[in-house]
Design a protein around this motif. Structure first.
Motif, PDB file in Angstrom:
ATOM      1  N   HIS A  60      28.248  40.852 -43.598  1.00  0.00           N
ATOM      2  CA  HIS A  60      28.314  39.450 -43.185  1.00  0.00           C
ATOM      3  C   HIS A  60      26.974  38.984 -42.617  1.00  0.00           C
ATOM      4  CE1 HIS A  60      32.594  39.038 -43.942  1.00  0.00           C
ATOM      5  NE2 HIS A  60      32.828  40.141 -43.261  1.00  0.00           N
ATOM      6  N   ALA A  61      26.248  39.901 -41.975  1.00  0.00           N
ATOM      7  CA  ALA A  61      24.923  39.544 -41.457  1.00  0.00           C
ATOM      8  C   ALA A  61      23.933  39.344 -42.596  1.00  0.00           C
ATOM      9  CB  ALA A  61      24.427  40.627 -40.501  1.00  0.00           C
ATOM     10  N   VAL A  62      24.052  40.154 -43.647  1.00  0.00           N
ATOM     11  CA  VAL A  62      23.178  39.998 -44.810  1.00  0.00           C
ATOM     12  C   VAL A  62      23.376  38.622 -45.438  1.00  0.00           C
ATOM     13  CG1 VAL A  62      22.663  40.859 -47.127  1.00  0.00           C
ATOM     14  CG2 VAL A  62      23.091  42.468 -45.267  1.00  0.00           C
ATOM     15  N   LYS A  63      24.615  38.209 -45.582  1.00  0.00           N
ATOM     16  CA  LYS A  63      24.893  36.886 -46.147  1.00  0.00           C
ATOM     17  C   LYS A  63      24.319  35.786 -45.266  1.00  0.00           C
ATOM     18  CE  LYS A  63      28.605  33.923 -47.897  1.00  0.00           C
ATOM     19  NZ  LYS A  63      28.051  32.716 -47.222  1.00  0.00           N
ATOM     20  N   ALA A  64      24.472  35.930 -43.953  1.00  0.00           N
ATOM     21  CA  ALA A  64      23.939  34.922 -43.033  1.00  0.00           C
ATOM     22  C   ALA A  64      22.417  34.851 -43.127  1.00  0.00           C
ATOM     23  CB  ALA A  64      24.368  35.233 -41.603  1.00  0.00           C
ATOM     24  N   LEU A  65      21.772  36.003 -43.304  1.00  0.00           N
ATOM     25  CA  LEU A  65      20.315  36.008 -43.453  1.00  0.00           C
ATOM     26  C   LEU A  65      19.906  35.220 -44.692  1.00  0.00           C
ATOM     27  CD1 LEU A  65      17.639  37.232 -42.298  1.00  0.00           C
ATOM     28  CD2 LEU A  65      17.932  39.044 -43.994  1.00  0.00           C
ATOM     29  N   ALA A  66      20.605  35.453 -45.797  1.00  0.00           N
ATOM     30  CA  ALA A  66      20.297  34.725 -47.029  1.00  0.00           C
ATOM     31  C   ALA A  66      20.557  33.233 -46.871  1.00  0.00           C
ATOM     32  CB  ALA A  66      21.124  35.295 -48.184  1.00  0.00           C
ATOM     33  N   ASP A  67      21.646  32.896 -46.202  1.00  0.00           N
ATOM     34  CA  ASP A  67      21.995  31.484 -46.028  1.00  0.00           C
ATOM     35  C   ASP A  67      20.964  30.735 -45.186  1.00  0.00           C
ATOM     36  OD1 ASP A  67      24.280  31.871 -47.520  1.00  0.00           O
ATOM     37  OD2 ASP A  67      25.615  32.048 -45.786  1.00  0.00           O
ATOM     38  N   HIS A  68      20.252  31.441 -44.327  1.00  0.00           N
ATOM     39  CA  HIS A  68      19.280  30.800 -43.431  1.00  0.00           C
ATOM     40  C   HIS A  68      17.836  31.143 -43.809  1.00  0.00           C
ATOM     41  CE1 HIS A  68      23.025  30.752 -41.021  1.00  0.00           C
ATOM     42  NE2 HIS A  68      22.545  29.623 -40.533  1.00  0.00           N
ATOM     43  N   ALA A  69      17.627  31.612 -45.026  1.00  0.00           N
ATOM     44  CA  ALA A  69      16.286  32.039 -45.427  1.00  0.00           C
ATOM     45  C   ALA A  69      15.270  30.906 -45.375  1.00  0.00           C
ATOM     46  CB  ALA A  69      16.325  32.643 -46.827  1.00  0.00           C
ATOM     47  N   ASP A  70      15.717  29.654 -45.491  1.00  0.00           N
ATOM     48  CA  ASP A  70      14.774  28.531 -45.472  1.00  0.00           C
ATOM     49  C   ASP A  70      14.497  28.014 -44.060  1.00  0.00           C
ATOM     50  OD1 ASP A  70      17.323  27.549 -45.073  1.00  0.00           O
ATOM     51  OD2 ASP A  70      16.997  25.714 -46.246  1.00  0.00           O
ATOM     52  N   HIS A  71      15.080  28.638 -43.046  1.00  0.00           N
ATOM     53  CA  HIS A  71      14.824  28.215 -41.666  1.00  0.00           C
ATOM     54  C   HIS A  71      13.447  28.736 -41.245  1.00  0.00           C
ATOM     55  CE1 HIS A  71      19.145  27.183 -40.218  1.00  0.00           C
ATOM     56  NE2 HIS A  71      19.000  26.933 -41.503  1.00  0.00           N
ATOM     57  N   LYS A  72      12.575  27.850 -40.888  1.00  0.00           N
ATOM     58  CA  LYS A  72      11.190  28.247 -40.640  1.00  0.00           C
ATOM     59  C   LYS A  72      10.669  27.859 -39.263  1.00  0.00           C
ATOM     60  CE  LYS A  72       9.098  24.006 -42.435  1.00  0.00           C
ATOM     61  NZ  LYS A  72       8.067  23.462 -43.351  1.00  0.00           N
ATOM     62  N   ALA A  73      11.484  27.180 -38.471  1.00  0.00           N
ATOM     63  CA  ALA A  73      10.994  26.679 -37.185  1.00  0.00           C
ATOM     64  C   ALA A  73      10.784  27.814 -36.183  1.00  0.00           C
ATOM     65  CB  ALA A  73      11.983  25.674 -36.608  1.00  0.00           C
ATOM     66  N   TYR A  74       9.792  27.636 -35.310  1.00  0.00           N
ATOM     67  CA  TYR A  74       9.666  28.513 -34.155  1.00  0.00           C
ATOM     68  C   TYR A  74      10.867  28.281 -33.253  1.00  0.00           C
ATOM     69  CZ  TYR A  74       4.746  29.617 -35.127  1.00  0.00           C
ATOM     70  OH  TYR A  74       3.586  30.076 -35.685  1.00  0.00           O
ATOM     71  N   LEU A  75      11.469  29.361 -32.804  1.00  0.00           N
ATOM     72  CA  LEU A  75      12.622  29.261 -31.915  1.00  0.00           C
ATOM     73  C   LEU A  75      12.178  29.492 -30.475  1.00  0.00           C
ATOM     74  CD1 LEU A  75      15.310  31.145 -34.032  1.00  0.00           C
ATOM     75  CD2 LEU A  75      14.855  28.689 -33.896  1.00  0.00           C
ATOM     76  N   PRO A  76      13.047  29.231 -29.510  1.00  0.00           N
ATOM     77  CA  PRO A  76      12.675  29.463 -28.112  1.00  0.00           C
ATOM     78  C   PRO A  76      12.190  30.882 -27.877  1.00  0.00           C
ATOM     79  CG  PRO A  76      14.746  28.250 -28.235  1.00  0.00           C
ATOM     80  CD  PRO A  76      14.410  28.665 -29.629  1.00  0.00           C
ATOM     81  N   VAL A  77      11.211  31.042 -27.012  1.00  0.00           N
ATOM     82  CA  VAL A  77      10.646  32.352 -26.718  1.00  0.00           C
ATOM     83  C   VAL A  77      11.736  33.321 -26.287  1.00  0.00           C
ATOM     84  CG1 VAL A  77       9.120  33.627 -25.160  1.00  0.00           C
ATOM     85  CG2 VAL A  77       8.370  31.451 -26.147  1.00  0.00           C
TER      86      VAL A  77
END
Length: 431
Positions: A60-77
């Motif tokens: 399920h984590a692998v699928k979530a990684l693929a689903d969010h592959a286009d997320h490119k923003a810097y996240l909170p430190v």
């Protein structure tokens, strides 16, 4: 000279003794790279040297990684708020401890979080049991801190004793101390018993010792009986974990750390400062995937239970076979390591020119193709004939399809042939 013999000679020449020399490559990473190199040249290598999970990443984590592959923003430190909430709830339920999301930090692997804590402290003694994971002492040196070795032995199940800690604190004066405890341990696969842990916690509390509990293997405790150190010393225990072992996602590089409020805001602010000036934030898709990995569901529970069951069965089989050949070894509590002691064979090994753990593992590699790491790599006396054995040279996806109870002779499965071959090769080489 074969490539395998050449590599064995090169590993033998590594300096495990001088703690003041330039920091060499990590022994665990080196043995992994060199084992792959030998395989690429057609050499047979049984990879008992590198401790990487053999199981697939939680699906399920692998699928979530693929689903969010286009997320490119810097996240909170500090990490995604939603992930920190999930991590706090996960460890609260799994370990029966209280984690606050506001005091949780997400980093690129627990390894860098460990270093950040050591660096964030004022001048301190870093108390490291021996044997211990190869990177603790180098990290202390890199951070400008003083590494102090507390030697354990086979009789104490490779655990330091409360008496050792008490003696050191009494004789060493009043100073900042950080004690690193790794359970289940790398390289031993062992954890302290409850009474020992309670006594260690009391000594640490009495002397104001901060404990860094590296519990990356905690979810892989074989009987699902991991006892977090923070249960017994919540006010002074910084806990680290991550996805690399129980989730099979070492290459994703996601670690977690919890710092109790009792240690104050200054140390947490320093950690955030170090994070902001070094790794900035963990990759966005990986954090999104981790939000799924850290959600306890029936599927995740089954995934963990089957890993534990197989690791327990394989570890106990390996230990039993070695013990029958007069190689002292404790049955593992968790993870996927054994720490065999070849002392009973010292005389016959000496006749073959082998008197140190480095010589032992170098000759084993050269003559059998079995890759272990010497006890000296983990802080042990070089003359101590110990080694770390990571029993992970198998393809874990096949094993996860069924629990081991399904089979009358699970160790006879073809997928475990390399493990059987490696253990037999060690025993036959000794004989």
């Amino acid at each position: 000279m074969t490539a395998r013999q050449g590599l064995a000679a090169a590993l033998l020449n590594r300096d495990y003794l001088d703690d003041t020399n330039a920091t060499p490559a990590s022994d665990t990473l080196l043995i992994n790279e060199q084992s792959r190199w030998l395989e690429s040249r057609g050499e047979r290598v049984i990879k008992f040297g590198f401790g990487q999970s053999p199981f697939p990443v939680y699906g399920h984590a692998v699928k979530a990684l693929a689903d969010h592959a286009d997320h490119k923003a810097y996240l909170p430190v500090q990490g995604l708020p939603a992930l920190r909430e999930r991590v706090a709830a996960f460890h609260g339920e799994l370990d029966d401890v209280t984690w606050s999301a506001s005091r949780t930090l997400i980093g690129p692997g627990s390894k860098l979080l460990l270093f950040a804590l050591i660096k964030a402290l004022p001048a301190a003694e870093i108390l490291i049991p021996a044997p211990a994971w190869v990177s603790y002492a180098p990290q202390a040196r890199l951070a400008g801190q003083t590494a102090i070795k507390l030697a354990a032995n086979f009789e104490t199940r490779w655990q330091i004793t409360p008496e050792q800690l008490e003696t050191h604190c009494r004789e060493g004066g009043d100073r900042t101390r950080l004690l690193i405890l790794n359970a289940p341990g790398n390289p031993t696969g062992l954890s302290p018993d409850v009474d020992t842990q309670l006594a260690l916690a009391e000594v640490a509390r009495r002397h104001g010792v901060i404990v860094l509990a590296d519990e990356i293997y905690g979810p892989l405790t074989h009987e699902d009986a991991h006892r977090a150190f923070a249960r017994d010393y919540p006010e002074g225990t910084v806990t680290t974990s991550g996805l690399s072992k129980w989730c099979g996602a070492g290459g994703w590089r996601l670690g977690v750390m919890h710092v109790p409020e009792a240690l104050g805001d200054e140390i947490f602010a320093r950690l955030l400062g170090i994070a902001s000036e070094t790794w900035s934030s963990v990759a966005s898709p990986v954090q999104e995937a981790a939000c799924v990995a850290y959600r306890i569901t029936p599927e995740l529970t089954e995934y963990l239970d089957r890993q534990r069951a197989w690791l327990s069965l394989i570890g106990h089989w390996c230990a039993t076979q070695l013990h029958a050949a007069d190689i002292r070894v404790h049955l593992p509590d968790g993870g996927f390591y054994l720490f065999p002691d070849f002392e009973a064979h010292r005389a016959t090994l000496a006749e073959r020119g082998i008197t140190t753990s480095a010589e032992l593992t170098a000759r084993l590699l050269a003559e059998t193709g079995v890759a272990l790491l010497p006890g000296s790599a983990f802080g042990c006396d070089p003359a101590q004939l110990t080694a770390r054995l990571a029993y992970v040279d198998f393809e874990g996806e096949t094993l996860l399809m069924h629990p081991p109870q399904r089979y009358d002779q699970p160790m006879a499965l073809p997928v475990l042939e390399r493990v059987r071959l490696g253990i037999r090769s060690i025993i036959e080489w000794l004989e």
